[in-house]
Design a protein around this motif. Structure first.
Motif, PDB file in Angstrom:
ATOM      1  N   ARG A   1       0.839  -1.215   0.000  1.00  9.77           N
ATOM      2  CA  ARG A   1       0.000   0.000   0.000  1.00  9.77           C
ATOM      3  C   ARG A   1       0.869   1.258   0.000  1.00  9.77           C
ATOM      4  O   ARG A   1       0.365   2.356  -0.209  1.00  9.77           O
ATOM      5  N   LEU A   2       2.164   1.119   0.281  1.00 11.75           N
ATOM      6  CA  LEU A   2       3.040   2.279   0.444  1.00 11.75           C
ATOM      7  C   LEU A   2       3.060   3.119  -0.830  1.00 11.75           C
ATOM      8  O   LEU A   2       3.374   2.635  -1.911  1.00 11.75           O
ATOM      9  N   GLY A   3       2.696   4.414  -0.676  1.00  9.54           N
ATOM     10  CA  GLY A   3       2.627   5.304  -1.823  1.00  9.54           C
ATOM     11  C   GLY A   3       3.682   6.392  -1.776  1.00  9.54           C
ATOM     12  O   GLY A   3       4.498   6.471  -0.848  1.00  9.54           O
ATOM     13  N   GLU A   4       3.661   7.262  -2.758  1.00  7.18           N
ATOM     14  CA  GLU A   4       4.624   8.338  -2.887  1.00  7.18           C
ATOM     15  C   GLU A   4       4.543   9.277  -1.685  1.00  7.18           C
ATOM     16  O   GLU A   4       3.471   9.671  -1.232  1.00  7.18           O
ATOM     17  N   GLY A   5       5.716   9.628  -1.142  1.00 11.31           N
ATOM     18  CA  GLY A   5       5.772  10.590  -0.051  1.00 11.31           C
ATOM     19  C   GLY A   5       5.358  10.045   1.297  1.00 11.31           C
ATOM     20  O   GLY A   5       5.163  10.821   2.248  1.00 11.31           O
ATOM     21  N   SER A   6       5.222   8.739   1.408  1.00 10.42           N
ATOM     22  CA  SER A   6       4.771   8.132   2.670  1.00 10.42           C
ATOM     23  C   SER A   6       5.921   7.453   3.401  1.00 10.42           C
ATOM     24  O   SER A   6       6.961   7.126   2.817  1.00 10.42           O
TER      25      SER A   6
END
Length: 335
Positions: free
Chosen positions: A268-273
């Motif tokens: 689930r890890l997205g951009e900027g996280s």
């Protein structure tokens, strides 16, 4: 700053170390109510501390005397800097030694930790400082890595520190939201038998996350952030199909996630996280024969760059001294 007069003999037991403190008001705070802070140092280092006016005399074995002097001087410097000294601060000084405090800063788009030995995590309600070297390394890794694991027994601050860092990054504008999740694993009582709607059924599983947030954010502000979905607290199953971008994400009690759930969550890890996974391998509540996703992740991801694994032991327990003793007793029995 205090001055000291240190004279040692050739034997193991040295002559008393005398510490002189110019500010008597700060000395009172250093000693604590009914000299409780001095008593804690005496018990931990097996020394005797006697107060004489604005002086403290430390008696005991040479190395212990010097260590006690370092601790007391470190606490006094904290008071001189305008900070309070609580029992937790005495415990931290005993565990970690003296240092200058610093805070996380932002340089351009790069989040950096302070130069120096101490770390402070500032939130709306309080400032949190790691109390052991393992906690300090863990907090450092939360700032340095996009994905970090905290693995160890109960009471070592894995979740508490992760939530504190999340709040710090949120109020500093480094992330847009905080997402906290846990597997809603049934431990002897079926969810369906609990009263209320779905939220009523799962909230008891999420309560430790609410407790941590309440420590760091004022009640009305926390309620508003939850209402606006700037802070989300949800069971692990609710994460499927989402992309978590520009968020600080914590999965707590990860030992109770299955291998498929863990893979689902990690992807689930997205951009900027930034994502933090915490768990205790000794408290798995999954059905017999179902492997823990935490163990699988640990085995499969250790060689991937920018993923950190941080480990705690019973020596890092900061909840209550008895908790450390209980954990050690169970570990000895397992061995």
């Amino acid at each position: 700053m205090p001055t000291s007069d240190t004279t040692t003999s050739a034997t193991t037991v040295a002559r008393p170390i005398l510490l002189e403190y110019a500010n008597n008001r700060l000395l009172i705070d250093l000693c604590g109510a009914y000299d409780a802070h001095l008593a804690a140092v005496e018990a931990a280092l097996e020394v005797q501390i006697i107060r004489r006016g604005n002086e403290l005399a430390i008696m005991g074995e040479d190395p212990n005397q010097l260590r006690a002097a370092e601790v007391l001087n470190g606490l006094y410097r904290r008071l001189e800097a305008g900070k309070d000294v609580e029992p937790a601060d005495v415990d931290r000084e005993l565990r970690m030694g003296t240092s200058e405090a610093g805070t996380g800063v932002r340089s351009g788009d790069q989040l950096e930790m302070p130069v120096g030995a101490s770390i402070e995590i500032k939130t709306r309600k309080k400032t949190v400082e790691p109390r052991t070297e393992a906690q300090k390394a863990y907090v450092q890794s939360l700032f340095d890595n996009e994905l970090a694991f905290g693995i160890g027994p109960a009471g070592t601050g894995k979740t508490y520190l992760a939530v504190a860092v999340g709040v710090n990054m949120f109020i500093g504008g480094h992330v847009d939201k905080i997402i906290l999740s846990r597997p809603a694993v049934e431990a002897g009582e079926k969810l369906g038998y609990l009263p209320g709607d779905m939220k009523d059924k799962v909230d008891p599983y999420m309560q430790p996350l609410y407790d941590a947030l309440n420590d760091f954010l004022p009640g009305k502000q926390l309620a508003k952030l939850i209402e606006d979905k700037k802070i989300e607290i949800a069971p692990l199953a609710f994460m499927r199909g989402r992309t978590l971008a520009n968020a600080f994400v914590v999965l707590d009690e990860a030992q109770n996630a299955t291998s498929m759930q863990m893979k689902m969550f990690l992807t689930r890890l997205g951009e900027g996280s930034r994502m933090v996974i915490t768990g205790d391998r000794t408290q798995i509540d999954l059905p017999r024969g179902v492997p823990s996703g935490l163990s699988d992740a640990e085995r499969l991801l250790k060689t991937i760059p920018n993923i950190s694994f941080n480990y705690f032991t019973s020596k890092d327990v900061v909840r209550h001294p008895l908790v450390a003793a209980i954990i050690e007793a169970y570990e000895a029995d397992d061995a």
